[in-house]
Each structure stands twice: as C-alpha cells, then as structure tokens.
Scaffold this motif. Structure first.
Motif, PDB file in Angstrom:
ATOM      1  N   ARG A 158       0.859  -1.181   0.000  1.00 15.58           N
ATOM      2  CA  ARG A 158       0.000   0.000   0.000  1.00 15.58           C
ATOM      3  C   ARG A 158       0.900   1.238   0.000  1.00 15.58           C
ATOM      4  O   ARG A 158       2.079   1.170   0.366  1.00 15.58           O
ATOM      5  N   ILE A 207       6.155  -6.299   9.700  1.00 14.91           N
ATOM      6  CA  ILE A 207       6.270  -5.137   8.819  1.00 14.91           C
ATOM      7  C   ILE A 207       5.592  -5.395   7.465  1.00 14.91           C
ATOM      8  O   ILE A 207       4.794  -4.571   6.981  1.00 14.91           O
ATOM      9  N   ASN A 209       3.347  -7.492   6.709  1.00 20.87           N
ATOM     10  CA  ASN A 209       1.900  -7.551   6.900  1.00 20.87           C
ATOM     11  C   ASN A 209       1.333  -6.134   6.963  1.00 20.87           C
ATOM     12  O   ASN A 209       0.281  -5.838   6.419  1.00 20.87           O
ATOM     13  N   GLY A 210       2.091  -5.283   7.629  1.00 23.56           N
ATOM     14  CA  GLY A 210       1.645  -3.896   7.742  1.00 23.56           C
ATOM     15  C   GLY A 210       1.702  -3.164   6.409  1.00 23.56           C
ATOM     16  O   GLY A 210       1.042  -2.143   6.219  1.00 23.56           O
ATOM     17  N   LEU A 211       2.505  -3.676   5.514  1.00 28.45           N
ATOM     18  CA  LEU A 211       2.654  -3.024   4.207  1.00 28.45           C
ATOM     19  C   LEU A 211       1.650  -3.545   3.187  1.00 28.45           C
ATOM     20  O   LEU A 211       1.482  -2.957   2.118  1.00 28.45           O
ATOM     21  N   ARG A 212       1.022  -4.671   3.494  1.00 23.24           N
ATOM     22  CA  ARG A 212       0.122  -5.336   2.542  1.00 23.24           C
ATOM     23  C   ARG A 212      -0.839  -4.382   1.849  1.00 23.24           C
ATOM     24  O   ARG A 212      -1.561  -3.628   2.500  1.00 23.24           O
ATOM     25  N   ALA A 215      -5.054  -2.857   2.485  1.00 26.85           N
ATOM     26  CA  ALA A 215      -5.403  -2.462   3.851  1.00 26.85           C
ATOM     27  C   ALA A 215      -5.252  -0.966   4.012  1.00 26.85           C
ATOM     28  O   ALA A 215      -4.311  -0.367   3.506  1.00 26.85           O
ATOM     29  N   GLY A 216      -6.159  -0.348   4.723  1.00 27.27           N
ATOM     30  CA  GLY A 216      -6.028   1.090   5.007  1.00 27.27           C
ATOM     31  C   GLY A 216      -5.165   1.270   6.228  1.00 27.27           C
ATOM     32  O   GLY A 216      -4.540   0.344   6.718  1.00 27.27           O
ATOM     33  N   GLY A 217      -5.129   2.510   6.740  1.00 25.63           N
ATOM     34  CA  GLY A 217      -4.409   2.746   8.006  1.00 25.63           C
ATOM     35  C   GLY A 217      -5.027   1.878   9.080  1.00 25.63           C
ATOM     36  O   GLY A 217      -6.243   1.650   9.093  1.00 25.63           O
ATOM     37  N   ALA A 218      -4.224   1.397   9.984  1.00 25.62           N
ATOM     38  CA  ALA A 218      -4.711   0.485  11.012  1.00 25.62           C
ATOM     39  C   ALA A 218      -5.445   1.211  12.113  1.00 25.62           C
ATOM     40  O   ALA A 218      -6.483   0.784  12.579  1.00 25.62           O
ATOM     41  N   SER A 219      -4.908   2.296  12.546  1.00 22.51           N
ATOM     42  CA  SER A 219      -5.532   3.027  13.639  1.00 22.51           C
ATOM     43  C   SER A 219      -6.595   3.953  13.075  1.00 22.51           C
ATOM     44  O   SER A 219      -6.765   4.078  11.864  1.00 22.51           O
ATOM     45  N   SER A 220      -7.274   4.616  13.974  1.00 21.78           N
ATOM     46  CA  SER A 220      -8.324   5.515  13.536  1.00 21.78           C
ATOM     47  C   SER A 220      -7.742   6.823  13.001  1.00 21.78           C
ATOM     48  O   SER A 220      -8.446   7.609  12.403  1.00 21.78           O
ATOM     49  N   GLU A 221      -6.453   6.993  13.264  1.00 20.65           N
ATOM     50  CA  GLU A 221      -5.847   8.232  12.788  1.00 20.65           C
ATOM     51  C   GLU A 221      -5.282   8.059  11.381  1.00 20.65           C
ATOM     52  O   GLU A 221      -4.952   6.956  10.972  1.00 20.65           O
ATOM     53  N   PRO A 223      -2.584   8.068   8.489  1.00 20.85           N
ATOM     54  CA  PRO A 223      -1.160   7.726   8.526  1.00 20.85           C
ATOM     55  C   PRO A 223      -0.247   8.939   8.353  1.00 20.85           C
ATOM     56  O   PRO A 223       0.844   8.960   8.867  1.00 20.85           O
ATOM     57  N   ALA A 224      -0.716   9.914   7.625  1.00 20.39           N
ATOM     58  CA  ALA A 224       0.148  11.082   7.404  1.00 20.39           C
ATOM     59  C   ALA A 224       0.178  11.966   8.641  1.00 20.39           C
ATOM     60  O   ALA A 224      -0.740  11.940   9.464  1.00 20.39           O
TER      61      ALA A 224
ATOM     62  N   GLY B 210       0.104  -4.187  10.723  1.00 14.95           N
ATOM     63  CA  GLY B 210       0.684  -5.516  10.686  1.00 14.95           C
ATOM     64  C   GLY B 210       0.083  -6.448  11.717  1.00 14.95           C
ATOM     65  O   GLY B 210       0.160  -7.668  11.602  1.00 14.95           O
ATOM     66  N   ALA B 218       2.385 -12.274   6.367  1.00 11.50           N
ATOM     67  CA  ALA B 218       2.572 -11.600   5.085  1.00 11.50           C
ATOM     68  C   ALA B 218       3.517 -12.352   4.173  1.00 11.50           C
ATOM     69  O   ALA B 218       3.279 -12.476   2.981  1.00 11.50           O
TER      70      ALA B 218
END
Lengths: 225, 225, 225, 225
Positions: A158, A207, A209-212, A215-221, A223-224, B210, B218
């Motif tokens: 992503r 990591i 998995n987090g890049l897959r 998927a959108g940002g994981a948290s409610s905030e 990413p930027a 992740g 992943a």
DNA sequence: AATGAATGAGTCTTCATTCAT
DNA sequence: GATGAATGAAGACTCATTCAT
C-alpha cells in the motif's frame, strides 16, 4: 641486511598481517571500553606486539580509531548491494530474505561493533560520522528504500511514506547490534535480542503484513502527519 | 549587597540546588563526550562551581555517573505507567496514543540521553546495566507487552509473538534517542529521525496494520519461530 | 550584643577552654598521624568545633603546631626542677627517686607525646628544635648532670664522664616515651617498655651500680676514649 | 656519542640500578621530611629520573615506603648475627666489642635512618611495625639477651633482669640514631650524641661495671621489681 | 623492524584557608 | 563568635608518545 631469499616469506606475512591484527584488537577494545578508556598499550598487547610497534603502523591513537572504522566497514559494505542483484520474485519475499541474510551476517560479523563505536565516538570525532553516513547509512537506506518503492509501484504494498518505513525496518536491526555490544555483552540478555535470525523473521513478517496492499491505516488516525 | 529579607535562604537554596545542577551538567557532558573523556573540572565549570565543590556533593566521578543515571531516570520512569491507567477504547488506538505521547516526551526530555549513556558505559560499570534493566527495560517491556496481549485476547490483533512485537515497536524509538545524541547532535540529520512525533505515528500505523486480526502472515513463512 | 550580666560565664568558660581543647586534640592527632598527614578539620572535629573555629584561634596549621609544643611542655618543664629542691640523703638514692618519680609522671602525661612530635617535625620546622633544646634538653641535662657531678665530688661515685653518664641515664627514658607513641600505640608491645616504673627502677639500679665508687672500669679497656 | 663497546649493557645497567637509586632517594627524603610531606616527584628528581619513572618501578608511594624499609634493613640485619659467631674471651669484653663495632656501623649506615622512619610511620602503616618487630627488634634483643644471660650463667655478671638490661644497653643506641636524623640533622648538635664510638664505649663501660658480679644493688632498693 | 624504558602533560582528588551567613 | 560551603593550589598517579638500543 640478511639474505633476501627465503626469510622474507614468513616475516613478510606477519608484517602484512600486523595492521589488521592491530585493527581487530583495537576494534574489540574500543567497543568494549570506549576510545578514551582504552590504553594504546592494551591494544598492542592484545595484538601480541609491543607498544612501540603500534606506532610503527599508526601515527596516533586517533588515527588508529579512524583506520578501525574505515577498514572494518569496507568488508561488509558491499555485501548488501550484492544481495540486491539477485532480485526475483515478489518484493516482500525479497525484502524479507535480504534483511534476514544480510543482517544476521552483519550481526555476527565485526561490523556490528562498528555501530556502537560510531555512536559512541561521533561527537568527539565528527569525521567518523561523515564517513559512516556516506558509506553506510545512505547506501543502505537507498537500497531498502528502492525495494519498498518498487513494492508500492508494483501494487504489492500500500502507499506509505517510504523513508519512514525504511526506518521502521532498519532501526531495530541496528539496535540489536548495539545491544549485542552493550547490555548483552555484560550478561544482561533478553532472549529475543540475542537470536537475531528469529527476531528478523518475525519483525519482517509484522512489517510486511503492515505493508500489505488493500489495507487502510490500522488506527483511527490518518497515517500522514 | 542583597536584600536581607530573603537572605537566610539564599545559601541554603543554592546548596539544595547544587546536586541537581551538577547532575544536569554531568549528564550533558557524559553524553556528549563519554564518561572517560569528560574532565570532572568541566562538569563543575558547566554547573558554575569550582572543581572542589563537585567533590563536596559526590565522592568521585564514578559515583557522579551513577547518580546521574539514577536521578535522571527517576523522573520519567513512572510517566509511562501513569499513561496506562487511562485505558479506554480499542487497544490499537490506546497503544498508538501511549507510544506517541510517551515517546515524544521521553525524546525531548533529558531521559533520552540516558539511553546513550547506559549503552556507552555499561561495559565499564555493569551496575548501571542492572539498574537500567530492572527499572526501565523490564517495566517498559511489560507495559507494552500487556497491551499487545490484551489486543490479542480481545481478538483485535492476530496472534503473534508478543515479545518480538514489543521489540519491533520499541527498538526504533530507543534508536531515535540514541541517534539524537550521536549523529544528529553532530549535525548529521536525517529528517525522519529528528521528527519523532511524525515518525512514531507512521511507525505505529505500520505496526498496528501488521497486527490487524484477520490477516495471515505476510511472507511465505509462518509467523511463529 | 547580649546582656553581659550572666551569659558570659558559661560561654566565656567555653571560649577560654577552646584553645586548650584544640591544642590537646592537635597533639593527639599530630603524634598519631604526623603533622602533614593530619587534616585541620580532624583537629577541629576532635575538639568538638567546626573547621572555621580553629582558624579563629590559630592563624594557620603551622602556628597550631608550634602552640601545641609550647603549651604542652610548659606544664611539665618546671616539674623536674622542683624535684631537685628537695635534695637530701645520698646522691644515688636522690637520683633514683628523681628519675623514677619524674619520668613515670612524664611518661603518663601528654608531655611524653612531645618527644615524638619534636623528633618527627624538627626537620620541617627547625624553630621547634631551638625551643625544645633550650627549654627541655638543656635544663634537664644540667639538672641530672649536676647531681652526677655532686656524687663524684662527694666520693659517692667513681670519676666518670658526666655528660656521657647523663645520656646513659636519660636516653632510655626518652626512648620509652617514643616507643609508647609509636610501636606500642600500634599494639606491638614489649612488656618492659610499657611498665616504665619497673624499668626505671631496674635501669637506675644498673646505672648506679656502675657508678659505684671503688670500682675501676669494668671492661679491659680504659673508660676514656 | 659513546663507545659502542660497552653500549649494549648501558641501558640494562641503568634499569637494574633504578630501584636501588629510587629507594635511596626515598629513604633520605622520607626520613628528612616524613612520608606524607615528601612529594613523589621529589623522590624521582633526587634519583635523577622523572615522575613517571618512579611508577615504573613501584606501584604507589606507599609501596615505595615499604620497599625502602625492607630493602634497607636487609643489608644490615645479618651483620649483628655474624658478629656473635666470633665469640671468645670474657662475656663483658665480647659484649662491649659487639656493641661498639655493630652500632658504630649501624649509626653510620643508612639503616640508622630506618629507626626514625619506622617510628614516624608505624601508626599510619602498621605492617611496617610487624616487619620491623620480627626482623630487627626481636633478633637483636635475643642476640644481646643471650650474651647477658651467658655472663650471668658463667658467674661473670650478677643476677639481673635480662630483658631490662638489654633495654638499658640498646635503647640509648637507638636513640642516638633517632637523634642523628632529627635534632642533629638540623644543626642542634650535642657532642656526645654525635660521636657514637666514644659514647658507646663509655656507655658499655658504665653498664658492664653495673653488671659486675660480687656487687649488690646500688640503691637502697632491691634490684628485682 | 621491534622493543620497552623514559618522559611529562594531563587528570582526579584532597585539603588548608576564606568568608557569607 | 561559630559555622560550613566554596575555593583552588597542590599532589598522586596515568598514559600517549618518543627514542636509544
């Protein structure tokens, strides 16, 4: 003064090896006790020569320090770049493999000690930092960054901030090396921090998995920033 | 020369402040130059007193070092724990907030320097490591680990090796602190490493993504060791 | 500044006693550790006052030393002379009694410490030697010498070199005092050297026997050089 | 610059001589000014070397002190014992000769300084006292005591307390040495105390006369305690 | 080339002395 | 008068560096 026929061989071999032996001894001691707290006689003793001999090869303790850093890094610097040549298959897998193989090697090699040495001594000898930045940090960062960017470009990852991800990937590995030569060397061992292979694998798994992609940002905030 | 009203306390006030002033001066210098390379007179001068005064408050340079570490950490140690009390909402969000607020604070505070100091000096003064391990590393690790485990238990996170994840989360933050007081302090600045707030947010976003439940490993390899 | 009526009594008494208390403390410490190795703060502490107070009464450590010697000797100097006034009976008996009473007193008194102090410090502070020579050594020597001469004149003693005999009589007594404050003070005790009364009696018996008129030189050699 | 013939040993010769040169210098200064008041650089300078060189041979000023005492005594310790081997003739004569020859030698040798040094420093360095007691005091005491006892056994001397007589004999000699390095060294000279040969002879004559068999106690008191 | 004895600048630490309170 | 915080000169000891052998 003596017959040049057979003598030079053995003596020559030792003579050629001297600088390296001294550098290795110095690396070990500088990393263990710090530059200022290491006596040059100790370095000589560990290399099996006398105080005077050290000064035959290096004009001062400070020059020895610089030689230690230059010389030790040379060996491992190129390694990572070579790895990259073998690019094939999905980016994630390549990244995971690259990091695993490369870092485990670095962790086990004398190069790992350099991280601590640079950290410890930059503020007293800034030239060290310059060299380290250009020869190690930047090439390494670019190498990983290029891969991450490729993954994004290919749609495997992503879209993320590449530099930030590179740091998320690399900083723990550097930290492992620092830990090896500080807390761990004193017997304060934390299992995960002294089994680099295992940790790198799990870390890269997290990591990647987090890049897959998808998927959108994981948290409610966002990413930027 | 001065008003006699507040006079009686002036001397006392100075005396009370001395240890802290000396400790602050020592922290700055020990982190900058290393313990061995810092002259005790420099510490005194930076604290605005004479050489002899330093020894009125600390019996030796080494004891000063230990006092620096004990004293400086005390302030920030509890901070993290307090943060945890406010648990509410989804674990991921809590974790992200905790890390952001806590670490940005630590990064800006004098505590950040302690990481470098401990790293640099443990091998010469192992007691330091013991203290640091019990008072900082372990509590911090448990704090984060508990949160991660909660996330897994609640089904918010996928099952992962908790200790490994904690390290993936924390090590980059520690590394940021080390960087601040080594390379960055020399002017070798990398943008991402000197804007901790931004980096922490992006790093936590990557990590939390992740950790997202429902996603498998992943890479082609299994997440477990 | 305060009412002069009743207050001065107690405070005044303490104030008057201070110099003596300080001198006693200094004597004990100077004799124990030597002048150079004694810190002026120790002296103050032993006298129950603070560092600053010492300098209220003595302008420097060196002046304190001189005061110690002057003051301590004053007390015992006259004692011997008084003894002599009571001359009566045979010279030998008088000499034996004089030495026994006088020296046992000196040995037990603080004066005994002065011998060591003078010995130890003359070479650094020659004025001390001058004072000691004129006030102690010479009067004492004359006192004993007069008695010995009287014995010879009266035919009680055989003719001998008076000065030499005086030294044979006195030196062991002085040595006893030195021993008391050096070896004996460390627990290296030799019975005879720490029971002065007994030793003086036996010593004087031996000497007086050696002085007995009617006997020639004991050895085969002539008594004169 | 120098002849190459004897060159190879020059350096070595100097190195071998250093410890002794340093010890001699230290003895002189420690006795003159006291251990605490002597700067280690002074010792080095008097031995013709630099500060650092002193520490090449002795790990600390305190160890130098101990070496001074051990080394200096070694030479003269045996001397007395050897003297005894030549026993012949009447005990009194032997005793007189022994004391005269032995003590005049000791008085003139560097050993005489040791008495002052031990006296001055025992209370700060008790090990010194132990060594001195076992190696000097006790052997010496036994040596003289044996002779006195022999005289009594043979009927040459009257029965007396042997230990007490030994002290009557020896203490003045020791005192002479102390005097030489304290008052006398400052120019406060008393003729008899600086002509040891003469004094010893007269002193021994007095003592031996006092020991003569056939004479009762000189005073009205009994010789026994 | 190798050694290690020698040097002396540099650092930690102590302590006599001062002085504001 | 009494105190004790502060000072800084002085002294023990270290160690990078040199150089005769």
């Amino acid at each position: 003064m003596s017959a040049p026929s057979s003598a030079p061989t053995l003596r020559q071999r030792r003579k050629d090896a001297r600088p390296t032996e001294l550098i290795d001894a110095a690396l070990a001691l500088f990393v263990e006790k710090g530059f200022a707290a290491t006596r040059s006689e100790e370095v000589a003793a560990r290399a099996g020569v006398s105080k005077g001999t050290l000064y035959l090869y290096f004009p001062s303790k400070e020059e020895l320090l610089k030689a230690v850093i230059r010389h030790t890094l040379m060996a491992d610097i190129a390694r990572g770049a070579e790895r990259l040549a073998q690019e094939s298959g999905p980016t994630g897998q390549l990244l995971a493999e690259l990091m695993t193989e490369w870092w485990v090697t670095v962790y086990e090699s004398p190069s790992s000690a350099i991280f601590k040495l640079v950290m410890t001594e930059v503020r007293n000898f800034p030239e060290i930092g310059e060299f380290y930045l250009h020869e190690v940090v930047e090439p390494g960062h670019v190498l990983i960054g290029t891969l991450v960017q490729r993954g994004i470009d290919r749609g495997e990852f992503r879209p993320v901030d590449v530099d930030s991800v590179v740091h998320s990937i690399v900083l723990p590995m550097v930290m492992l090396c620092l830990h090896k030569h500080s807390m761990a060397a004193c017997g304060f061992i934390e299992p995960h921090l002294t089994q680099p292979a295992q940790f790198v694998r799990q870390h890269m798994d997290l990591i990647l998995n987090g890049l897959r992609a998808g998927a959108g940002g994981a948290s409610s905030e966002a990413p930027a920033a």
